[in-house]
Design a protein around this motif. Structure first.
Motif, PDB file in Angstrom:
ATOM      1  N   MET A 116      28.205  -7.951 -24.096  1.00  0.00           N
ATOM      2  CA  MET A 116      27.474  -6.720 -23.887  1.00  0.00           C
ATOM      3  C   MET A 116      27.368  -6.288 -25.241  1.00  0.00           C
ATOM      4  O   MET A 116      26.505  -5.819 -26.007  1.00  0.00           O
ATOM      5  CB  MET A 116      28.207  -5.630 -23.164  1.00  0.00           C
ATOM      6  CG  MET A 116      27.754  -5.958 -21.822  1.00  0.00           C
ATOM      7  SD  MET A 116      28.815  -4.763 -20.432  1.00  0.00           S
ATOM      8  CE  MET A 116      27.520  -3.498 -20.685  1.00  0.00           C
ATOM      9  N   ASP A 117      28.598  -6.101 -26.209  1.00  0.00           N
ATOM     10  CA  ASP A 117      28.440  -5.772 -27.463  1.00  0.00           C
ATOM     11  C   ASP A 117      27.471  -6.505 -28.530  1.00  0.00           C
ATOM     12  O   ASP A 117      26.728  -6.117 -29.285  1.00  0.00           O
ATOM     13  CB  ASP A 117      30.074  -5.905 -28.147  1.00  0.00           C
ATOM     14  CG  ASP A 117      30.049  -5.190 -29.642  1.00  0.00           C
ATOM     15  OD1 ASP A 117      29.349  -4.065 -29.633  1.00  0.00           O
ATOM     16  OD2 ASP A 117      30.787  -5.801 -30.451  1.00  0.00           O
ATOM     17  N   ARG A 118      27.665  -7.882 -28.282  1.00  0.00           N
ATOM     18  CA  ARG A 118      26.502  -8.750 -29.110  1.00  0.00           C
ATOM     19  C   ARG A 118      25.134  -8.611 -28.595  1.00  0.00           C
ATOM     20  O   ARG A 118      24.269  -8.509 -29.426  1.00  0.00           O
ATOM     21  CB  ARG A 118      27.024 -10.380 -28.734  1.00  0.00           C
ATOM     22  CG  ARG A 118      26.028 -11.226 -29.341  1.00  0.00           C
ATOM     23  CD  ARG A 118      26.406 -11.364 -30.871  1.00  0.00           C
ATOM     24  NE  ARG A 118      27.406 -12.139 -31.278  1.00  0.00           N
ATOM     25  CZ  ARG A 118      27.639 -13.287 -31.628  1.00  0.00           C
ATOM     26  NH1 ARG A 118      26.529 -14.040 -31.421  1.00  0.00           N
ATOM     27  NH2 ARG A 118      28.919 -13.464 -32.083  1.00  0.00           N
ATOM     28  N   LEU A 119      25.076  -8.208 -27.299  1.00  0.00           N
ATOM     29  CA  LEU A 119      23.437  -7.990 -27.013  1.00  0.00           C
ATOM     30  C   LEU A 119      23.196  -6.545 -27.374  1.00  0.00           C
ATOM     31  O   LEU A 119      21.956  -6.654 -28.293  1.00  0.00           O
ATOM     32  CB  LEU A 119      23.534  -7.886 -25.425  1.00  0.00           C
ATOM     33  CG  LEU A 119      23.660  -9.460 -24.647  1.00  0.00           C
ATOM     34  CD1 LEU A 119      23.959  -9.126 -23.215  1.00  0.00           C
ATOM     35  CD2 LEU A 119      22.479 -10.312 -25.064  1.00  0.00           C
ATOM     36  N   ARG A 120      24.013  -5.724 -27.414  1.00  0.00           N
ATOM     37  CA  ARG A 120      23.457  -4.525 -27.939  1.00  0.00           C
ATOM     38  C   ARG A 120      23.444  -4.424 -29.593  1.00  0.00           C
ATOM     39  O   ARG A 120      22.532  -3.891 -30.237  1.00  0.00           O
ATOM     40  CB  ARG A 120      24.496  -3.307 -27.656  1.00  0.00           C
ATOM     41  CG  ARG A 120      24.593  -3.333 -25.977  1.00  0.00           C
ATOM     42  CD  ARG A 120      24.613  -2.007 -25.598  1.00  0.00           C
ATOM     43  NE  ARG A 120      23.639  -1.047 -25.615  1.00  0.00           N
ATOM     44  CZ  ARG A 120      23.808   0.172 -25.483  1.00  0.00           C
ATOM     45  NH1 ARG A 120      24.806   0.579 -24.884  1.00  0.00           N
ATOM     46  NH2 ARG A 120      22.712   0.761 -25.737  1.00  0.00           N
ATOM     47  N   THR A 121      24.148  -5.431 -30.241  1.00  0.00           N
ATOM     48  CA  THR A 121      23.992  -5.285 -31.691  1.00  0.00           C
ATOM     49  C   THR A 121      22.824  -6.060 -32.155  1.00  0.00           C
ATOM     50  O   THR A 121      22.269  -5.640 -33.025  1.00  0.00           O
ATOM     51  CB  THR A 121      25.496  -6.051 -32.203  1.00  0.00           C
ATOM     52  OG1 THR A 121      26.606  -5.668 -32.076  1.00  0.00           O
ATOM     53  CG2 THR A 121      25.412  -6.395 -33.768  1.00  0.00           C
ATOM     54  N   ASP A 122      22.378  -7.045 -31.161  1.00  0.00           N
ATOM     55  CA  ASP A 122      21.179  -7.828 -31.561  1.00  0.00           C
ATOM     56  C   ASP A 122      19.931  -6.993 -31.220  1.00  0.00           C
ATOM     57  O   ASP A 122      18.963  -7.503 -31.215  1.00  0.00           O
ATOM     58  CB  ASP A 122      21.167  -9.239 -30.886  1.00  0.00           C
ATOM     59  CG  ASP A 122      22.120  -9.901 -31.789  1.00  0.00           C
ATOM     60  OD1 ASP A 122      22.575  -9.644 -32.775  1.00  0.00           O
ATOM     61  OD2 ASP A 122      22.497 -10.955 -31.133  1.00  0.00           O
ATOM     62  N   GLY A 123      20.104  -5.834 -30.575  1.00  0.00           N
ATOM     63  CA  GLY A 123      18.915  -5.179 -30.148  1.00  0.00           C
ATOM     64  C   GLY A 123      18.605  -5.139 -28.950  1.00  0.00           C
ATOM     65  O   GLY A 123      17.349  -4.494 -28.518  1.00  0.00           O
ATOM     66  N   PHE A 124      19.236  -5.523 -27.800  1.00  0.00           N
ATOM     67  CA  PHE A 124      19.013  -5.465 -26.323  1.00  0.00           C
ATOM     68  C   PHE A 124      19.572  -4.068 -26.047  1.00  0.00           C
ATOM     69  O   PHE A 124      20.731  -4.280 -25.592  1.00  0.00           O
ATOM     70  CB  PHE A 124      19.541  -6.911 -25.635  1.00  0.00           C
ATOM     71  CG  PHE A 124      18.657  -7.789 -26.285  1.00  0.00           C
ATOM     72  CD1 PHE A 124      17.390  -8.247 -26.166  1.00  0.00           C
ATOM     73  CD2 PHE A 124      19.300  -8.694 -27.066  1.00  0.00           C
ATOM     74  CE1 PHE A 124      16.825  -9.553 -26.375  1.00  0.00           C
ATOM     75  CE2 PHE A 124      18.733  -9.999 -27.610  1.00  0.00           C
ATOM     76  CZ  PHE A 124      17.384 -10.262 -27.188  1.00  0.00           C
ATOM     77  N   THR A 125      18.658  -3.239 -25.629  1.00  0.00           N
ATOM     78  CA  THR A 125      19.237  -1.950 -25.135  1.00  0.00           C
ATOM     79  C   THR A 125      19.152  -1.736 -23.468  1.00  0.00           C
ATOM     80  O   THR A 125      19.904  -1.081 -22.978  1.00  0.00           O
ATOM     81  CB  THR A 125      18.380  -0.744 -25.720  1.00  0.00           C
ATOM     82  OG1 THR A 125      17.131  -0.861 -25.331  1.00  0.00           O
ATOM     83  CG2 THR A 125      18.677  -0.672 -27.243  1.00  0.00           C
ATOM     84  N   SER A 126      18.608  -2.614 -23.035  1.00  0.00           N
ATOM     85  CA  SER A 126      18.532  -2.679 -21.347  1.00  0.00           C
ATOM     86  C   SER A 126      19.281  -3.809 -20.978  1.00  0.00           C
ATOM     87  O   SER A 126      18.875  -4.711 -20.755  1.00  0.00           O
ATOM     88  CB  SER A 126      17.141  -3.027 -21.060  1.00  0.00           C
ATOM     89  OG  SER A 126      17.004  -2.871 -19.743  1.00  0.00           O
ATOM     90  N   VAL A 127      20.635  -3.137 -20.972  1.00  0.00           N
ATOM     91  CA  VAL A 127      21.644  -4.299 -20.217  1.00  0.00           C
ATOM     92  C   VAL A 127      22.371  -3.632 -19.071  1.00  0.00           C
ATOM     93  O   VAL A 127      22.776  -2.368 -19.081  1.00  0.00           O
ATOM     94  CB  VAL A 127      22.697  -4.678 -21.424  1.00  0.00           C
ATOM     95  CG1 VAL A 127      23.784  -5.435 -20.741  1.00  0.00           C
ATOM     96  CG2 VAL A 127      22.142  -5.089 -22.638  1.00  0.00           C
ATOM     97  N   SER A 128      22.212  -4.520 -17.943  1.00  0.00           N
ATOM     98  CA  SER A 128      22.617  -3.958 -16.786  1.00  0.00           C
ATOM     99  C   SER A 128      23.551  -4.950 -16.186  1.00  0.00           C
ATOM    100  O   SER A 128      23.682  -6.283 -16.319  1.00  0.00           O
ATOM    101  CB  SER A 128      21.539  -4.010 -15.665  1.00  0.00           C
ATOM    102  OG  SER A 128      20.425  -3.085 -16.152  1.00  0.00           O
ATOM    103  N   LEU A 129      24.463  -4.541 -15.381  1.00  0.00           N
ATOM    104  CA  LEU A 129      25.599  -5.358 -14.662  1.00  0.00           C
ATOM    105  C   LEU A 129      25.210  -5.619 -13.221  1.00  0.00           C
ATOM    106  O   LEU A 129      24.998  -4.204 -12.440  1.00  0.00           O
ATOM    107  CB  LEU A 129      26.808  -4.685 -14.601  1.00  0.00           C
ATOM    108  CG  LEU A 129      27.665  -4.571 -16.192  1.00  0.00           C
ATOM    109  CD1 LEU A 129      28.729  -3.826 -15.989  1.00  0.00           C
ATOM    110  CD2 LEU A 129      27.735  -5.958 -16.715  1.00  0.00           C
TER     111      LEU A 129
END
Length: 134
Positions: A116-129
């Motif tokens: 999740m941290d890698r995804l948010r760092t690379d600009g992906f703000t819409s992350v769901s579980l």
């Protein structure tokens, strides 16, 4: 004078028993597939349950599956570095990609947080579980 009797010609008819057998096999396979008895592609995960889980609106989405020993993006094995590169290539149209993380119960929280941290760092703000309703 001798007359030969004409043999009666048998009228052609359709055998229904083999056709019914084929239809029953097709019915059984469709039912098994619709009930997910035949496993689909991808990893089998056991999702945690959440009472506030909700269905997402239709949009461009990517499903990231986390297991204890591997990561998959839409059913294809990948690494953490390749994951963000592949997601960025999906995001070329300017439309945001909704990332759904399908994590197994046995996955360590540290691995989940790293992804999740890698995804948010690379600009992906819409992350769901992903979770299932109890």
């Amino acid at each position: 004078m001798r007359s030969w009797s004409e043999t009666k010609k048998a009228k052609p008819h359709i055998e229904l028993v083999p056709m019914i057998d084929v239809m029953m096999f097709l019915l059984v396979f469709f039912v098994l597939i619709s009930l997910n008895v035949i496993p689909s592609q991808g990893l089998k995960t056991q999702l945690p349950s959440a009472t506030t889980s909700q269905e997402l609106k239709p949009q461009t989405k990517a499903i990231v599956t986390l297991m204890a020993d591997q990561i998959q993006l839409d059913g294809q094995a990948t690494t953490l570095d390749q994951l963000t590169q592949t997601l960025k290539s999906k995001q070329q149209d300017g439309k945001p990609v909704a990332v759904i993380i399908n994590s197994d119960k046995a996955v360590a929280v540290e691995q989940l947080v790293n992804v999740m941290d890698r995804l948010r760092t690379d600009g992906f703000t819409s992350v769901s579980l992903a979770a299932r309703k109890p």
